[in-house]
Design a protein around this motif. Structure first.
Motif, mmCIF file in Angstrom:
data_model
loop_
_atom_site.group_PDB
_atom_site.id
_atom_site.type_symbol
_atom_site.label_atom_id
_atom_site.label_comp_id
_atom_site.label_asym_id
_atom_site.label_seq_id
_atom_site.Cartn_x
_atom_site.Cartn_y
_atom_site.Cartn_z
ATOM 1 N N ASP A 305 20.937 3.559 -13.463
ATOM 2 C CA ASP A 305 20.308 4.958 -12.878
ATOM 3 C C ASP A 305 18.877 4.275 -12.180
ATOM 4 O OD1 ASP A 305 22.412 6.250 -13.290
ATOM 5 O OD2 ASP A 305 21.147 7.525 -15.011
ATOM 6 N N THR A 306 18.276 3.535 -12.829
ATOM 7 C CA THR A 306 16.723 3.336 -12.040
ATOM 8 C C THR A 306 17.151 2.262 -10.658
ATOM 9 O OG1 THR A 306 15.727 2.621 -14.121
ATOM 10 C CG2 THR A 306 14.660 1.632 -12.428
ATOM 11 N N VAL A 307 17.983 1.492 -10.677
ATOM 12 C CA VAL A 307 18.304 0.885 -9.558
ATOM 13 C C VAL A 307 18.875 1.804 -8.571
ATOM 14 C CG1 VAL A 307 19.719 -0.938 -8.324
ATOM 15 C CG2 VAL A 307 18.692 -1.404 -10.773
ATOM 16 N N SER A 308 19.729 2.768 -9.117
ATOM 17 C CA SER A 308 20.204 3.693 -7.882
ATOM 18 C C SER A 308 19.119 4.529 -7.296
ATOM 19 C CB SER A 308 21.350 4.834 -8.942
ATOM 20 O OG SER A 308 22.304 4.052 -8.925
ATOM 21 N N ALA A 309 18.034 4.859 -8.266
ATOM 22 C CA ALA A 309 16.701 5.684 -7.705
ATOM 23 C C ALA A 309 15.987 4.802 -6.492
ATOM 24 C CB ALA A 309 15.845 5.864 -8.875
ATOM 25 N N PHE A 310 16.040 3.406 -6.450
ATOM 26 C CA PHE A 310 15.474 2.726 -5.543
ATOM 27 C C PHE A 310 16.322 2.685 -4.233
ATOM 28 C CE2 PHE A 310 12.733 1.474 -9.088
ATOM 29 C CZ PHE A 310 11.223 1.564 -8.442
ATOM 30 N N VAL A 311 17.700 2.603 -4.588
ATOM 31 C CA VAL A 311 18.835 2.418 -3.596
ATOM 32 C C VAL A 311 18.640 4.046 -2.839
ATOM 33 C CG1 VAL A 311 21.151 2.537 -3.167
ATOM 34 C CG2 VAL A 311 20.298 0.992 -4.583
ATOM 35 N N ASN A 312 18.276 5.170 -3.458
ATOM 36 C CA ASN A 312 18.412 6.350 -3.004
ATOM 37 C C ASN A 312 17.015 6.304 -1.907
ATOM 38 O OD1 ASN A 312 20.421 7.475 -4.424
ATOM 39 N ND2 ASN A 312 19.219 8.441 -6.169
ATOM 40 N N LEU A 313 15.932 5.726 -2.381
ATOM 41 C CA LEU A 313 14.836 5.910 -1.643
ATOM 42 C C LEU A 313 15.054 4.996 -0.454
ATOM 43 C CD1 LEU A 313 11.692 6.077 -1.205
ATOM 44 C CD2 LEU A 313 11.419 4.167 -2.444
ATOM 45 N N ALA A 314 15.828 3.537 -0.362
ATOM 46 C CA ALA A 314 16.168 3.077 0.649
ATOM 47 C C ALA A 314 17.178 3.649 1.506
ATOM 48 C CB ALA A 314 16.942 1.511 0.331
ATOM 49 N N LEU A 315 18.293 4.373 1.215
ATOM 50 C CA LEU A 315 19.068 5.141 2.146
ATOM 51 C C LEU A 315 18.243 6.330 2.815
ATOM 52 C CD1 LEU A 315 22.105 5.457 -0.371
ATOM 53 C CD2 LEU A 315 21.939 4.136 1.818
ATOM 54 N N ALA A 316 17.280 6.901 1.955
ATOM 55 C CA ALA A 316 16.817 7.977 2.719
ATOM 56 C C ALA A 316 15.790 7.574 3.833
ATOM 57 C CB ALA A 316 15.828 8.889 1.460
ATOM 58 N N LEU A 317 15.299 6.322 3.538
ATOM 59 C CA LEU A 317 14.472 5.956 4.976
ATOM 60 C C LEU A 317 15.516 5.338 5.932
ATOM 61 C CD1 LEU A 317 11.755 4.442 2.748
ATOM 62 C CD2 LEU A 317 11.773 6.518 3.917
ATOM 63 N N GLY A 318 16.682 5.078 5.810
ATOM 64 C CA GLY A 318 17.449 4.549 6.547
ATOM 65 C C GLY A 318 17.480 2.968 6.827
ATOM 66 N N LEU A 319 17.559 2.462 5.461
ATOM 67 C CA LEU A 319 17.175 0.884 5.534
ATOM 68 C C LEU A 319 18.576 0.128 5.435
ATOM 69 C CD1 LEU A 319 14.026 0.389 3.436
ATOM 70 C CD2 LEU A 319 14.571 1.055 5.870
ATOM 71 N N PRO A 320 19.531 0.364 4.339
ATOM 72 C CA PRO A 320 20.848 -0.590 4.370
ATOM 73 C C PRO A 320 21.822 -0.574 5.434
ATOM 74 C CG PRO A 320 20.192 0.964 2.307
ATOM 75 C CD PRO A 320 19.280 1.416 3.276
ATOM 76 N N GLY A 321 22.193 -1.556 5.778
ATOM 77 C CA GLY A 321 23.120 -1.630 7.068
ATOM 78 C C GLY A 321 22.596 -1.782 8.395
#
Length: 723
Positions: A305-321
């Motif tokens: 869940d901790t990693v998911s929280a940081f992934v959520n932040l990255a996704l919200a900022l439009g970073l992955p992909g």
């Protein structure tokens, strides 16, 4: 071999630094750095001294057997040793069933070994009980990556992107000590004006380089990540078009982080409100931004869940992909990525296939030429397996390759007790580790420079380790050991000891799977300097279009040439993933709503302090190898405990005093190091030692419910001055 020697890679961490291995005029093996995109011609102390492990007197050269219960280990020939192993396996399985013999692997095994070991467990032994020590390292990030992106590859982009980042959030990592050549990429980014934000309760050598150092209380990283996302939402910094076009589930996450307002997060974590705002703005304002997590975020009972929280932040900022931006995990062990892709994990088959998927079972069974219904189902995770050894209904025998759980497992005193109670313990290792010293049979295995094979580094780049030296007389490769045991157990075919043959079979087994290696060959690796998976035989990458990385270059002797232009070489596989779509069926990434939960153990009157553990520069993992290298051991023969000056004063402790840490599970001792690098309520101790200095004797064994990762990073302890 060229005039420089044999082109190969370091035997330690997942950076897999390139090096030359050669022998001097006296026949002594030596190493020299080799230019490569990951290490850029650099090596750390461990890499520079890697050849020392190949010298006589520092490793096993003959099998050892325990001929009488409780008696000493004695030298034996291979026939006696393997006869004892086969007899023990048959006796246990005939009396207690196939699952009564278990297999435990390691994240340092080559892809070929990991693959053949998984096949050996499922086809020869037909046991469900197999897992590996990578469960202690990257499993939480893997689980979070799978549910967010549909696929787990530690870095879904080449490492060279780090050096080009305008902002980088580094969570729970200290590469300045754990993989020093990596810091060249951080320094390149900083030199170009990039910002580095480090999240770590300790002021580490990496944190000292940071633009901004966030120091959350142990076990509160998830609350911090949710707080950062709360600010991004409140400040209008979310990339709404990206979220709408490329993701699902943001509404639930937006609602979940609504309660993590900055002042509340400051009370939970200790991170000042102003620093929270600054961190978010550095990421959001950067044209190219990366979020990277490592063990500090993952080794918790809520690590996934901790990693998911940081992934959520990255996704919200439009970073992955997005090229030059994204989320990634810094893999730790040398083949931590490849080791979890090809069948060592309890729930997986080669190619990162699920073992409970009927189509996956049918495909792999065809490659293995066995009925699909003969393959066992999923077993239990690494620590659960170790904890069950010798108990009612648990395994009575264990075959262990490339791991030292007596030192590296949580609640290590219990694990040692379980290993001592087995009817049969077989260990294959180049050295007599603390675990091997307990074994009934010890098999001396070849080292990194004495066998061919492939590794998959932290970028997902499959690279070659080349045989440069013959093993000493009496030493065999792990592939030979697995092959010979299979033959003696009735499997006359299907278990080659040739690394190229095994890799070719691995490619067929992985074909069509999430981690598709079917298009990768030794020749292609040599020509391209490594090939990034997925790389199907038809040449199409999972990103929708093959995208070669900046920093990918051919690897013929005398070494790689200049870096090609990104996108210029389709033979490189898939260096950048998710550029067109994520790996879920609809091509969209998934937000996952998560909430902060406290560590399994909170400080109390009896155990008032938090303890966290980690690595230091001179040593690697359990220290079984590095503690045998004089240049590394000198000056670091004993561990230390980092103690804040205020805490030390309250206990009348001065630098160099012997101190004892006590938890609900056990005790450990080390010398005191007084430093403000740790806050007043936190202790730090490295985990590279065994015996009375084994810190994992006190570490807890609470498990993440998704990844089954133990909570290494937070344990409740008390501090005592010895004497």
């Amino acid at each position: 071999m060229s005039e420089h020697g044999t082109a190969t890679h370091c035997p330690y961490c997942a950076l897999q630094c390139a090096m030359w291995l050669r022998t001097d005029d006296s026949g002594r093996p030596t190493v020299a750095p080799r230019d490569f995109p990951t290490n850029q011609g650099g090596l750390c102390r461990k890499g520079w001294t890697a050849a020392e492990l190949l010298r006589p007197g520092r490793r096993l050269t003959t099998p050892l057997v325990r001929r009488t219960p409780g008696g000493p280990l004695e030298e034996a020939d291979w026939d006696e040793a393997l006869t004892r192993v086969v007899f023990g396996i048959r006796r246990i399985q005939e009396g207690a069933g196939r699952d009564a013999v278990a297999v435990f692997g390691g994240g340092g095994l080559t892809n070929e070994k990991a693959y053949l070991l998984g096949k050996f467990a499922r086809v020869t032994l037909r046991t469900a009980n197999i897992d590996y020590n990578g469960r202690f390292c990257m499993s939480s990030a893997a689980a979070a990556g799978l549910r967010a992106f549909g696929l787990d590859r530690g870095l879904p982009f080449p490492l060279s992107d780090v050096g080009r980042a305008d902002a980088l959030l580094l969570v729970g990592a200290n590469p300045a000590e754990t993989m020093p050549p990596f810091v060249r990429h951080l320094d390149a980014a900083r030199a170009a004006g990039g910002a580095l934000v480090v999240v770590d309760p300790r002021r580490t050598a990496t944190a000292a380089r940071a633009t901004l150092h966030l120091r959350p209380a142990p076990g509160t990283d998830l609350a911090l990540a949710n707080g950062l996302l709360h600010i991004a939402v409140a400040e209008g910094l979310v990339d709404e078009k990206y979220v709408a076009d490329r993701t699902e589930g943001f509404t639930a996450v937006r609602e979940a982080v609504a309660t993590y307002w900055p002042e509340h997060v400051e009370r939970l974590t200790g991170v000042p409100v102003a620093d929270q705002y600054r961190a978010v703005r550095l990421l959001a304002d950067a044209p190219r931004a990366l979020v990277l997590t490592a063990r500090g975020a993952e080794q918790h009972r809520n690590g996934t869940d901790t990693v998911s929280a940081f992934v959520n932040l990255a996704l919200a900022l439009g970073l992955p992909g997005r090229e030059g931006s994204g989320y990634g995990c810094l893999t730790g062990q040398g083949n931590g990525q490849g080791g979890r892709e090809h069948g060592q994990k309890a729930d997986q088959l080669p190619g990162y296939r699920r073992i409970d998927d009927p189509h996956a079972r049918a495909h792999v069974a065809r490659v293995w030429d066995v009925p699909a219904d003969s393959l066992p189902g999923p077993g239990v995770s690494a620590y659960e397996l170790l904890r069950s050894l010798g108990t009612e209904g648990g395994p009575r025998g264990l075959l262990l390759f490339g791991s030292n759980p007596v030192v590296s497992a949580p609640n290590a005193g219990l694990v040692e007790e379980r290993l001592r109670g087995l009817d049969l313990l077989v260990v294959s290792d180049p050295v007599l580790s603390e675990t091997a010293a307990l074994a009934d049979v010890v098999l001396p295995s070849a080292q990194w420079a004495e066998e061919d094979g492939t590794m998959t580094n932290l970028e997902g780049r499959v690279i070659r380790r080349r045989r440069a030296l013959a093993p000493p007389p009496g030493v065999r490769t792990d592939l030979w050991i697995i092959s010979e045991l299979s033959r003696r157990l009735g499997r006359a075919t299907g278990f080659s000891d040739s690394a190229p043959e095994v890799f070719a079979e691995l490619g067929r087994a992985a074909a069509g799977g999430p981690a598709d290696y079917s298009g990768i060959t030794y020749d292609r690796i040599d020509a391209q300097g490594g090939v990034f998976w997925p790389c199907p035989a038809d040449g199409e990458g999972r990103s929708g279009r093959p995208e070669a990385a900046a920093g990918v270059s051919p690897d013929p002797d005398p070494g790689p040439g200049p870096d090609p232009v990104p996108g210029s070489d389709p033979d490189a596989g898939t260096p950048r993933m998710f550029l067109d779509a994520f790996a879920h069926p609809d091509g969209k990434a998934r937000f996952v709503a998560v909430h902060h939960t406290p560590p399994a153990e909170e400080p109390d009157e009896l155990y008032p302090l938090h303890l966290t553990t980690g690595r230091i520069m001179q040593h690697y993992q359990s220290g079984a190898q590095t503690r045998r290298v004089p240049e590394l051991a000198d000056g670091t023969r004993d561990p230390h405990v980092e103690i804040h000056p205020d805490l030390a004063a309250r206990h009348d402790i001065v630098a160099g005093d012997r101190v004892r840490l006590v938890s609900r599970r056990g005790t450990t001792e080390a010398d005191a190091r007084i430093t403000t690098a740790v806050p007043p309520d936190l202790l730090f101790m490295p985990f590279h030692w065994g015996g009375a200095q084994r810190v994992n004797s006190v570490v807890g064994d609470a498990l993440d419910p998704v990844s089954r990762m133990p909570e290494f990073k937070v344990s409740a302890v008390r501090l005592e001055r010895v004497g």
